[in-house]
Design an enzyme around this catalytic site. Structure first.
Site, PDB file in Angstrom:
ATOM      1  N   SER A  21      -5.225   5.142 -14.094  1.00 57.95           N
ATOM      2  CA  SER A  21      -3.958   4.307 -13.895  1.00 57.95           C
ATOM      3  C   SER A  21      -3.659   3.316 -15.001  1.00 57.95           C
ATOM      4  O   SER A  21      -4.664   2.862 -15.823  1.00 57.95           O
ATOM      5  CB  SER A  21      -4.329   3.370 -12.782  1.00 57.95           C
ATOM      6  N   TYR A  59      -9.049  -1.753  -7.697  1.00 56.28           N
ATOM      7  CA  TYR A  59      -8.585  -0.538  -7.878  1.00 56.28           C
ATOM      8  C   TYR A  59      -8.511  -0.172  -9.320  1.00 56.28           C
ATOM      9  O   TYR A  59      -8.940   0.793  -9.712  1.00 56.28           O
ATOM     10  CB  TYR A  59      -6.985  -0.738  -7.450  1.00 56.28           C
TER      11      TYR A  59
END
Length: 349
Positions: free
Chosen positions: A140, A165
């Protein structure tokens, strides 16, 4: 015919990737736990679009629809995942399954360890037990965290993630490198920037803004609108992945210098790429395109920056462009229109 495992196939990118791979003569096996992080009906709608009778979905039951198969599994179930690898003998694996959402990681950090770390470890262990030609996995853009060195390059520091995350995605990169080193699993990590398009997630800005405008409600825009994102249309994303799948990295990359090591390459069969549009868009311009597509103005409520969020994302994606010979080509206006048309059609149904 090559066989690809797509984890997270009921998800946004996984669904679009499966459709493209099927059109390009791959056999696809999809896996998803169909959790309720967002409305499972959207996940069922994607699977139905792929030809599956979702009323027949049961845990650990393989369903077929032409060259595509689907099985409901959780990545934390190592024994069942390994049994699937043993039975299917995959050529390639594309791991897109993950607990998504930066903001949700503030509420439920344990789910990110379960899905994104334990689950990914189980994929790595299965690739070790039943070797594949190439493992492609989702990282990401959030790994860049506090870095303001834009555009973000794959060799920038990623040592300051802002939420669990992002930390879990950085962990995935390090885990994949260790398995490439120990067990010769050719691995490529993709740092996704903001992906949008039809069947997009309802927790993403495009869906939230569009839904609010259609329902004539207020919606929140953070940091008083002073934000930008490297929005990339999903068709361009999955075209990039499709081209990357057969291009596994090789050992002894001459561009890697162990005396001056860089994060994106290795002496082992491992590499990291940014995958985005290389063209950041101001958030308010994004809102304007939704307004144009719907033919109405939005009711905006400006708010301060949210905890764990960043002001701007901007990808340097030259390395991936050079590697696969493809650049994103969808204009923002066209991509937003495609989403809006699909959204309006879905609420009619």
């Amino acid at each position: 015919m090559k066989k690809v495992l797509v984890t997270g196939m009921a998800g946004f990118i996984g669904f679009h990737l499966a459709k493209l791979l099927l059109k390009n003569n791959y056999e696809v096996v999809g896996l998803d736990n169909i959790n309720d992080y967002y409305d499972p009906n959207l996940k069922f709608a994607r699977l139905e679009n792929l030809g599956f009778d979702t009323s027949k979905i049961e845990y650990n039951k393989l369903l077929k629809a032409g060259k595509c198969s689907f099985i409901k599994l959780d990545l934390t179930d190592l024994d069942t995942i390994k049994a699937l690898f043993e039975k299917e003998q995959f050529d390639y694996v594309v791991n897109l399954a993950a607990q998504a959402g930066v903001r949700y990681s503030l509420e439920n950090p344990h789910s990110y360890v379960d899905s994104n770390i334990t689950g990914f470890l189980n994929i790595l262990e299965s690739c070790r037990a039943y070797p594949v030609e190439h493992l492609v996995f989702a990282s990401s853009s959030s790994v860049y965290g506090l870095s303001e060195e834009v555009p973000f390059h794959e060799d920038n520091s990623t040592d300051h993630p802002l939420a669990m995350y992002a930390a879990s995605k950085k962990a995935n990169e390090m885990m994949a490198h260790s398995y490439a080193n120990l067990y010769n699993i050719p691995s490529t990590g993709l740092r996704f920037f903001t992906v949008y398009g039809p069947y997009g997630r309802p927790d993403m800005a495009l869906h939230i803004f569009t839904k609010a405008m259609v329902e004539d409600r207020e919606f929140e825009v953070f940091n008083n609108g002073d934000m930008s994102r490297d929005f990339t249309y999903v068709a361009d994303i999955v075209e990039s992945i499709k081209r990357l799948i057969p291009l596994a990295p090789k050992e002894n990359n001459p561009e890697f210098d162990p005396k001056k090591p860089t994060p994106s390459k290795s002496t082992k069969a491992y590499q990291i790429f940014n995958i985005g549009n290389n063209s950041p868009v101001a958030l308010m311009d994004f809102v304007l395109q939704i307004e144009k597509a719907l033919g109405k103005k939005g009711k905006i409520k400006f708010k301060p920056m949210q905890l764990g969020d960043v002001q701007s994302t901007y990808a340097n994606v030259e390395s991936l462009f050079d590697y696969i010979g493809f650049k994103p080509e969808t204009k923002l206006e066209d991509g937003v229109k495609e989403f809006v048309n699909q959204y309006l059609e879905s609420i009619k149904k």
